[in-house]
Design a protein around this motif. Structure first.
Motif, PDB file in Angstrom:
ATOM      1  N   VAL A 272       0.843  -1.197   0.000  1.00 19.37           N
ATOM      2  CA  VAL A 272       0.000   0.000   0.000  1.00 19.37           C
ATOM      3  C   VAL A 272       0.879   1.248   0.000  1.00 19.37           C
ATOM      4  CG1 VAL A 272      -1.765   1.308   1.237  1.00 19.37           C
ATOM      5  CG2 VAL A 272      -1.863  -1.192   1.213  1.00 19.37           C
ATOM      6  N   VAL A 273       0.695   2.090  -1.008  1.00 20.31           N
ATOM      7  CA  VAL A 273       1.409   3.369  -1.100  1.00 20.31           C
ATOM      8  C   VAL A 273       0.616   4.461  -0.398  1.00 20.31           C
ATOM      9  CG1 VAL A 273       2.314   5.125  -2.686  1.00 20.31           C
ATOM     10  CG2 VAL A 273       2.469   2.694  -3.283  1.00 20.31           C
ATOM     11  N   LYS A 326       6.204   2.423 -12.249  1.00 23.58           N
ATOM     12  CA  LYS A 326       6.107   1.131 -11.576  1.00 23.58           C
ATOM     13  C   LYS A 326       4.821   0.419 -11.994  1.00 23.58           C
ATOM     14  CE  LYS A 326       8.532   2.618  -7.358  1.00 23.58           C
ATOM     15  NZ  LYS A 326       8.423   2.767  -5.883  1.00 23.58           N
ATOM     16  N   ASP A 327       4.670  -0.838 -11.566  1.00 23.51           N
ATOM     17  CA  ASP A 327       3.402  -1.542 -11.721  1.00 23.51           C
ATOM     18  C   ASP A 327       2.541  -1.211 -10.504  1.00 23.51           C
ATOM     19  OD1 ASP A 327       4.315  -2.605 -14.038  1.00 23.51           O
ATOM     20  OD2 ASP A 327       4.630  -4.628 -13.271  1.00 23.51           O
ATOM     21  N   TRP A 328       1.338  -0.707 -10.740  1.00 21.16           N
ATOM     22  CA  TRP A 328       0.518  -0.195  -9.645  1.00 21.16           C
ATOM     23  C   TRP A 328      -0.967  -0.388  -9.932  1.00 21.16           C
ATOM     24  CZ3 TRP A 328      -2.670   3.449 -11.724  1.00 21.16           C
ATOM     25  CH2 TRP A 328      -2.225   4.120 -12.867  1.00 21.16           C
ATOM     26  N   ASP A 447     -12.632   5.454   0.122  1.00 20.49           N
ATOM     27  CA  ASP A 447     -11.897   4.198  -0.081  1.00 20.49           C
ATOM     28  C   ASP A 447     -10.914   4.307  -1.247  1.00 20.49           C
ATOM     29  OD1 ASP A 447     -13.158   3.076   2.048  1.00 20.49           O
ATOM     30  OD2 ASP A 447     -14.565   1.869   0.884  1.00 20.49           O
ATOM     31  N   ILE A 448     -10.131   5.385  -1.252  1.00 14.76           N
ATOM     32  CA  ILE A 448      -9.096   5.553  -2.270  1.00 14.76           C
ATOM     33  C   ILE A 448      -7.884   4.716  -1.841  1.00 14.76           C
ATOM     34  CG2 ILE A 448      -7.690   7.215  -3.527  1.00 14.76           C
ATOM     35  CD1 ILE A 448      -9.664   9.397  -2.535  1.00 14.76           C
ATOM     36  N   ARG A 449      -7.351   3.948  -2.771  1.00 11.90           N
ATOM     37  CA  ARG A 449      -6.255   3.044  -2.406  1.00 11.90           C
ATOM     38  C   ARG A 449      -5.303   2.906  -3.575  1.00 11.90           C
ATOM     39  NH1 ARG A 449      -5.868  -2.976  -1.447  1.00 11.90           N
ATOM     40  NH2 ARG A 449      -4.720  -3.264   0.487  1.00 11.90           N
ATOM     41  N   LEU A 450      -4.034   3.223  -3.346  1.00 10.24           N
ATOM     42  CA  LEU A 450      -2.989   3.062  -4.345  1.00 10.24           C
ATOM     43  C   LEU A 450      -2.023   1.993  -3.837  1.00 10.24           C
ATOM     44  CD1 LEU A 450      -1.554   4.016  -6.976  1.00 10.24           C
ATOM     45  CD2 LEU A 450      -0.294   5.647  -5.534  1.00 10.24           C
ATOM     46  N   THR A 451      -1.805   0.960  -4.652  1.00  4.28           N
ATOM     47  CA  THR A 451      -0.912  -0.137  -4.278  1.00  4.28           C
ATOM     48  C   THR A 451       0.066  -0.414  -5.421  1.00  4.28           C
ATOM     49  OG1 THR A 451      -2.521  -1.761  -5.097  1.00  4.28           O
ATOM     50  CG2 THR A 451      -2.569  -1.257  -2.746  1.00  4.28           C
ATOM     51  N   THR A 452       1.186  -1.062  -5.082  1.00  5.10           N
ATOM     52  CA  THR A 452       2.154  -1.478  -6.102  1.00  5.10           C
ATOM     53  C   THR A 452       2.307  -2.987  -6.053  1.00  5.10           C
ATOM     54  OG1 THR A 452       3.990  -1.090  -4.559  1.00  5.10           O
ATOM     55  CG2 THR A 452       3.434   0.686  -6.097  1.00  5.10           C
ATOM     56  N   TYR A 453       2.699  -3.557  -7.191  1.00  4.97           N
ATOM     57  CA  TYR A 453       2.871  -5.012  -7.317  1.00  4.97           C
ATOM     58  C   TYR A 453       4.339  -5.402  -7.125  1.00  4.97           C
ATOM     59  CZ  TYR A 453      -1.796  -4.875  -9.339  1.00  4.97           C
ATOM     60  OH  TYR A 453      -3.134  -4.676  -9.538  1.00  4.97           O
TER      61      TYR A 453
END
Length: 453
Positions: A272-273, A326-328, A447-453
């Protein structure tokens, strides 16, 4: 809002979506769900009654065909005892059930019985007054020999503990014969536990009416992206999230052998970013930078949302140590309170005038919804007003995919070099020049959510 009024019965469910009758003919992906025991918060309700209601609701949910229902009542204790027996050495080798194969629920149904009046006769001169607001019959007196029951229901995401949705369901009856849709899904479901004492009484029908509406409400309130398990899958070998077909979106035809493209399902990254649900906001959000418009934090369906108070709102979030190369994956939930021309729930990457943007808005006419990525139209086969929706952007390699309510609607190529040059900022555009929360015209986002793989 859907309401049901039949002979001797009044019920109300405040939600939208498929009805029980639609659910009975459902053959698509399923959601994993479990029902906790109902808490008794009414004077005439006992714990045994709560256990009985949860058992009946679990059976009814299973019969709709929309859910994989996980046992959480007395049956779970029996399963645990059987598993323990298998590990004790008393069971023949190879014949004992294995540990660690049980499925987990994605959603837990939590209920509280807030009114339970088996018979109002002789109370308060022939009736009682319900002591809280009920949408259709709040404050109305129950006549002699009428039965009444009401319950608050919450759907909780088991992984995060967040409330997905909540509503109130009720049943009122003066007779006991069950028919129509209730007979189809609940007529043969036995009265559970202590409820057997009310067999062939108005209370039996009131209970079945309330549960019928509870099934209706749950089927409507579960978001599309939770329906992700194979329609014929009931065991631990369940496949990963499956695509939910959209009439307006082209899905690849399965090749021989049932080929499923990896892009057909959405899954967030494992790191989670940035995550924002505005739960710490008391009045005006301080965790994002408001660039334009008037906002405030509001409560809606058990969640906290950023709401447009007046006009179109722009806000941004600077992301430390992140690059769009990045992959996100980026997700957010939104809700339109009413139709308004050019009402937006859009996001831009890097800059306010960035060429990399996801545009989601209503047009100048009610039926016109504009959905596009970088000026490339995305077909959307439904209106977006009056229901919570979830959007997701997923970037892997040089491919970007767009998901709406768990369905992949678009995939295309992106320029990785251009993405790498973008500032690490997210810009959101929400609302409309016509937005005015005082007149019911607003847009909510959470529920804003930024994630990276």
């Amino acid at each position: 809002m859907a309401s049901c009024v039949s002979s001797g019965v009044q019920t109300t469910v405040e939600t939208t979506g498929p009805t029980v009758q639609e659910a009975l003919t459902y053959h698509g992906p399923k959601a994993r769900i479990a029902v906790a025991s109902f808490k008794c918060k009414a004077a005439k309700c006992s714990g045994a009654i709560g256990d009985g209601l949860s058992d009946m609701l679990a059976t009814a949910l299973f019969r709709t065909g929309r859910f994989i229902v996980l046992e959480r009542g007395e049956g779970l204790k029996a399963i645990q005892e059987e598993l323990n027996l298998g590990q004790s050495g008393y069971v023949r080798k190879g014949a004992a059930p294995k540990m660690g194969l049980m499925e987990g629920a994605d959603i837990l149904v939590i209920g509280a019985i807030t009114a339970f009046e088996p018979n109002a006769s002789g109370i308060g001169g022939g009736g009682i007054v319900i002591p809280y607001k009920i949408p259709l019959i709040g404050g109305a007196r129950l006549s002699k020999k009428e039965a009444y029951i009401a319950a608050d229901i919450r759907l909780v995401d088991v992984r995060t503990g967040r409330i997905i949705n909540a509503t109130t369901v009720e049943g009122k009856a003066s007779s006991w014969k069950v028919g129509g849709g209730m007979g189809t899904i609940l007529g043969s479901v036995a009265l559970g536990g202590a409820l057997g004492a009310y067999k062939n009484t108005p209370m039996e029908k009131a209970i079945r009416v309330m549960l019928y509406n509870a099934v209706n409400a749950i089927a409507k309130m579960v978001p599309e992206n939770y329906y992700r398990w194979g329609a014929d899958t009931q065991g631990s070998a369940a496949p990963g999230p499956q695509p939910v077909a959209s009439a307006g979106a082209s899905q690849p035809a399965p090749a021989a052998g049932g080929l499923v493209r990896p892009s057909a399902r959405f899954s967030p990254g494992n790191r989670v970013v940035w995550e924002e649900d505005f739960s710490s906001c008391q009045e005006v959000p301080t965790t994002v930078k408001i660039l334009r418009g008037s906002v405030e934090c509001v409560k809606f369906q058990g969640k906290t949302w950023l709401a447009t108070v007046k006009g179109e709102v722009h806000f941004s979030k600077r992301l430390s140590g992140f690059s769009f190369a990045k992959d996100w994956a980026l997700e957010y939930a939104f809700y339109y309170g009413a139709y308004m021309p050019w009402g937006k729930a859009a996001v831009r990457l890097g800059r306010a005038n960035s060429p990399f943007f996801l545009d989601l808005e209503k047009g100048s006419v009610k039926g016109d919804t504009i959905f596009k990525w970088m000026e490339r139209p995305i077909p959307l086969d439904q209106d977006i007003v009056g229901r919570v929706h979830r959007v997701a952007l997923q970037k892997k390699g040089d491919t970007l995919r767009v998901f709406f309510d768990g369905r992949r609607l678009f995939s295309g190529r992106v320029d990785q070099l251009a993405l790498s040059r973008l500032p690490s900022v997210l810009y959101f555009m929400v609302g409309s020049g016509y937005a005015d929360i005082e007149t019911g015209k607003y847009v909510l986002i959470t529920d804003i959510r930024l994630t990276t793989y």
